[in-house]
Write an enzyme that holds these catalytic residues in place. Structure first.
Site, PDB file in Angstrom:
ATOM      1  N   GLY A   1       0.769  -1.219  -0.144  1.00  0.00           N
ATOM      2  CA  GLY A   1      -0.013   0.064   0.162  1.00  0.00           C
ATOM      3  C   GLY A   1       0.992   1.387  -0.081  1.00  0.00           C
ATOM      4  O   GLY A   1       0.251   2.420   0.032  1.00  0.00           O
TER       5      GLY A   1
ATOM      6  N   ASP B   1      -6.040  -0.962 -16.958  1.00  0.00           N
ATOM      7  CA  ASP B   1      -6.630  -0.425 -15.678  1.00  0.00           C
ATOM      8  C   ASP B   1      -5.974   1.251 -15.400  1.00  0.00           C
ATOM      9  O   ASP B   1      -5.862   1.786 -14.629  1.00  0.00           O
ATOM     10  CB  ASP B   1      -6.212  -1.336 -14.499  1.00  0.00           C
ATOM     11  CG  ASP B   1      -4.912  -1.894 -14.533  1.00  0.00           C
ATOM     12  OD1 ASP B   1      -4.669  -2.365 -15.776  1.00  0.00           O
ATOM     13  OD2 ASP B   1      -3.995  -1.454 -13.552  1.00  0.00           O
ATOM     14  N   ASN B   2      -4.780   1.428 -16.418  1.00  0.00           N
ATOM     15  CA  ASN B   2      -4.061   2.487 -16.616  1.00  0.00           C
ATOM     16  C   ASN B   2      -4.390   3.406 -17.585  1.00  0.00           C
ATOM     17  O   ASN B   2      -3.908   4.428 -17.731  1.00  0.00           O
ATOM     18  CB  ASN B   2      -2.574   2.144 -16.767  1.00  0.00           C
ATOM     19  CG  ASN B   2      -1.933   1.567 -15.399  1.00  0.00           C
ATOM     20  OD1 ASN B   2      -2.633   1.557 -14.255  1.00  0.00           O
ATOM     21  ND2 ASN B   2      -0.855   0.791 -15.510  1.00  0.00           N
TER      22      ASN B   2
HETATM   23  P1  AMP Z   1       0.183  -0.256 -11.436  1.00  0.00           P
HETATM   24  O1  AMP Z   1       0.783  -0.953 -12.333  1.00  0.00           O
HETATM   25  O2  AMP Z   1       1.095   0.790 -10.525  1.00  0.00           O
HETATM   26  O3  AMP Z   1      -0.875   0.807 -12.179  1.00  0.00           O
HETATM   27  O4  AMP Z   1      -0.774  -0.981 -10.354  1.00  0.00           O
HETATM   28  C1  AMP Z   1      -1.420  -2.160 -10.701  1.00  0.00           C
HETATM   29  C2  AMP Z   1      -2.187  -2.628  -9.409  1.00  0.00           C
HETATM   30  O5  AMP Z   1      -1.297  -3.008  -8.459  1.00  0.00           O
HETATM   31  C3  AMP Z   1      -2.915  -1.644  -9.218  1.00  0.00           C
HETATM   32  O6  AMP Z   1      -4.333  -2.192  -8.508  1.00  0.00           O
HETATM   33  C4  AMP Z   1      -2.418  -0.758  -7.834  1.00  0.00           C
HETATM   34  O7  AMP Z   1      -3.193  -0.352  -6.985  1.00  0.00           O
HETATM   35  C5  AMP Z   1      -1.701  -1.939  -7.226  1.00  0.00           C
HETATM   36  N1  AMP Z   1      -0.393  -1.761  -6.634  1.00  0.00           N
HETATM   37  C6  AMP Z   1       0.606  -1.319  -7.014  1.00  0.00           C
HETATM   38  N2  AMP Z   1       1.605  -1.041  -6.164  1.00  0.00           N
HETATM   39  C7  AMP Z   1       0.988  -1.296  -5.036  1.00  0.00           C
HETATM   40  C8  AMP Z   1       1.423  -1.405  -3.577  1.00  0.00           C
HETATM   41  N3  AMP Z   1       2.851  -1.259  -3.272  1.00  0.00           N
HETATM   42  N4  AMP Z   1       0.710  -1.936  -2.730  1.00  0.00           N
HETATM   43  C9  AMP Z   1      -0.577  -2.479  -3.135  1.00  0.00           C
HETATM   44  N5  AMP Z   1      -0.985  -2.315  -4.254  1.00  0.00           N
HETATM   45  C10 AMP Z   1      -0.159  -1.822  -5.354  1.00  0.00           C
HETATM   46 MG    MG Z   2      -2.529   1.540 -12.177  1.00  0.00          MG
END
Ligand code: AMP
Ligand code: MG
Length: 493
Positions: free
Chosen positions: A127, A253-254
């Site tokens: 998180g 999702d991005n």
């Molecule tokens: P991202 O690739 O950063 O867009 O993240 C992809 C998914 O992983 C999303 O659902 C984020 O909320 C989750 N996520 C990324 N980093 C973390 C983290 N350090 N703790 C919890 N969830 C994460």
């Molecule tokens: Mg993301």
């Protein structure tokens, strides 16, 4: 009662959507918040009291330790295709939406704390966010904004006084991110995959009201929404291509439905031009290479269109309507790309052959490994014979072919009504001198990690006026020396 000096006039429309759209929870407090960057200009645009926000009380809000009275903190749920693989539930795993603010121009913005602690969507994550990636998102998102490209923004960066564990132990940080919205293609996918048509229509109506109000006046409002999202994405990706931006993680999702660049991770800018450039360390197959971005955006909008099928009409009709809409993407993209290339090349009237002229320059750059940004910037000074050839030709090993291209371009300019002075000025507004070059971004982040924020702030300042070129900052236009080249960027999640 304790006097409250920091006032947020939040109005939280997303938090008022049905419970299955989000989880209500506050950020997890951190040990020792310390404000390391604050965006005074953006605070002003949002009608926030910049001074108050930098007091200990303000900083405790930016760290998630104190919740403003009008906030209604939530984590949003979504799903998505990550590197092409379906994940049925993602969601804000480390971001908390504090609330929404209306800025000075009447535009509604989400105020989100990224790195604010675990949520039900964290899966195995902690998180949290590390200082390096927070600063990277801060500077690149602000640079994109200054380049005129729709993007989330950075209001503040706070260190937490806690450590995060990645490949190594790193200082923890929280980014206050400001965006027109955080609904993603993946948000639609979440409800579509659960066959929750009621939620889909609530979400679509929400997005129409917030981002595409003109669609509500159309006979088929959901089709108008689909068209608008397709157009916004085609425009956005073309803008990325015009400045050499590589997002790096174009998962569904991005991809923001509002058409902004969001979720900066291992993003980077091209130095030398090669369409196959991949910098992200997590993109092993090169799915999100620079030159693949239009194709991937098309793939992503097809996923979006599939989600809308239950809303578009009866079964067969809906499929045909959606198909027609997504088939427009390549043409819309190409016309947005060409329009921007015309600006970059100083062409104001449309002529046959312009596409080929632009594409052939790209091919020459690729063959020579010419610096993308500097080549276009140098063209601004080379509109007339006898001007600027020397510095331009330096970039090209294939000099004969380049000379032929230059002559062709110059004779094409002769067919334009614009006078040369006006042309040069407009080209300078389309071809930035400054982009956040990887080696510079890495360098200032490293200095900041040692506690020296001066280089970060200087680079931020240089990038805030990318189309100007003050002589004292000329060294920021230099491509990396061979030993300075950054070969891989990390998302650090
Ligand atoms: P991202 O690739 O950063 O867009 O993240 C992809 C998914 O992983 C999303 O659902 C984020 O909320 C989750 N996520 C990324 N980093 C973390 C983290 N350090 N703790 C919890 N969830 C994460
Ligand atoms: Mg993301």
């Amino acid at each position: 009662m304790e006097a409250q000096i920091v006032t947020f006039l939040f109005d939280n429309t997303y938090a008022r959507l049905p419970d299955r759209f989000h989880t209500r929870l506050p950020p997890t407090p951190v040990k020792a918040p310390n404000l390391v960057q604050f965006n005074t200009g953006l605070a002003g645009e949002l009608g926030l009291d910049a001074e108050a926000l930098q007091t200990p009380e303000g900083v405790s809000i930016l760290a998630g330790n104190k919740i403003p009275a009008t906030a209604d903190p939530i984590a949003m749920v979504y799903a998505g295709h990550q590197f092409g693989h379906w994940v049925s539930r993602l969601g804000d795993g480390r971001a908390i939406l504090l609330g929404e603010l209306i800025d000075r121009n009447g535009v509604r913005y989400d105020i989100q704390l990224k790195g604010a602690g675990r949520t039900p969507y964290s899966r195995t994550g902690d998180g949290r966010a590390a200082l390096g990636p927070v600063l990277r998102e801060y500077i690149v998102s602000e640079a994109m904004t200054a380049l005129g490209i729709p993007s989330s923004r950075a209001l503040a960066a706070v260190t937490t006084g806690e450590r995060v564990f990645r490949e190594t132990i790193l200082p923890g940080a929280i980014l206050t991110r400001v965006a027109k919205g955080h609904v993603r293609v993946g948000t639609f996918q979440y409800f579509a995959s659960r066959q929750d048509t009621e939620a889909l229509s609530v979400l679509a109506d929400y997005v129409i009201a917030r981002h595409y109000p003109a669609a509500s006046e159309k006979k088929n409002g959901y089709l108008a929404l689909l068209d608008a999202v397709i157009e916004a994405q085609a425009e956005l990706i073309a803008r990325w291509m015009h400045v050499g931006f590589i997002h790096g993680v174009m998962n569904t999702d991005n991809m923001s439905i509002a058409g902004e660049t969001i979720d900066y991770g291992p993003c980077a800018f091209l130095d030398d031009y090669h369409p196959g450039t991949v910098l992200s360390s997590v993109d092993q197959g090169g799915r999100y290479a620079y030159g693949n971005q239009p194709t991937i955006a098309h793939w992503n909008v097809i996923r979006f269109a599939q989600c809308l099928l239950p809303l578009l009409g009866r079964e067969d009709a809906a499929v045909a309507i959606a198909q027609d809409a997504v088939n427009k993407f390549p043409r819309l993209y190409q016309s947005a790309w060409l329009a921007g290339m015309r600006d970059k090349l100083g062409l104001h009237i449309d002529q046959e052959g312009d596409l080929e002229l632009a594409e052939s320059l790209c091919k020459l750059m690729a063959a020579a490994g010419a610096d993308f940004t500097n080549t276009f910037r140098a063209l601004c000074d080379a509109t007339r014979p006898g001007h600027g050839e020397a510095s331009l030709r330096e970039n090209f090993s294939n000099k004969g072919a380049f000379d032929a291209w230059l002559a062709r371009w110059r004779s094409r300019l002769q067919t334009e009504p614009t006078d040369d002075e006006a042309r040069v000025a407009s080209m300078r507004r389309a071809n930035p001198a400054f982009i956040p070059r990887n080696h510079r971004v890495e360098e200032v982040i490293q200095a900041a990690m040692r506690g020296d924020f001066a280089p970060f702030e200087t680079l931020l300042h240089v990038l805030s006026r990318p189309y100007e070129e003050p002589a004292d900052y000329a060294h920021y236009t230099k491509p990396p020396k061979p030993e300075e080249v950054v070969h891989a960027t990390f998302c650090g999640t």
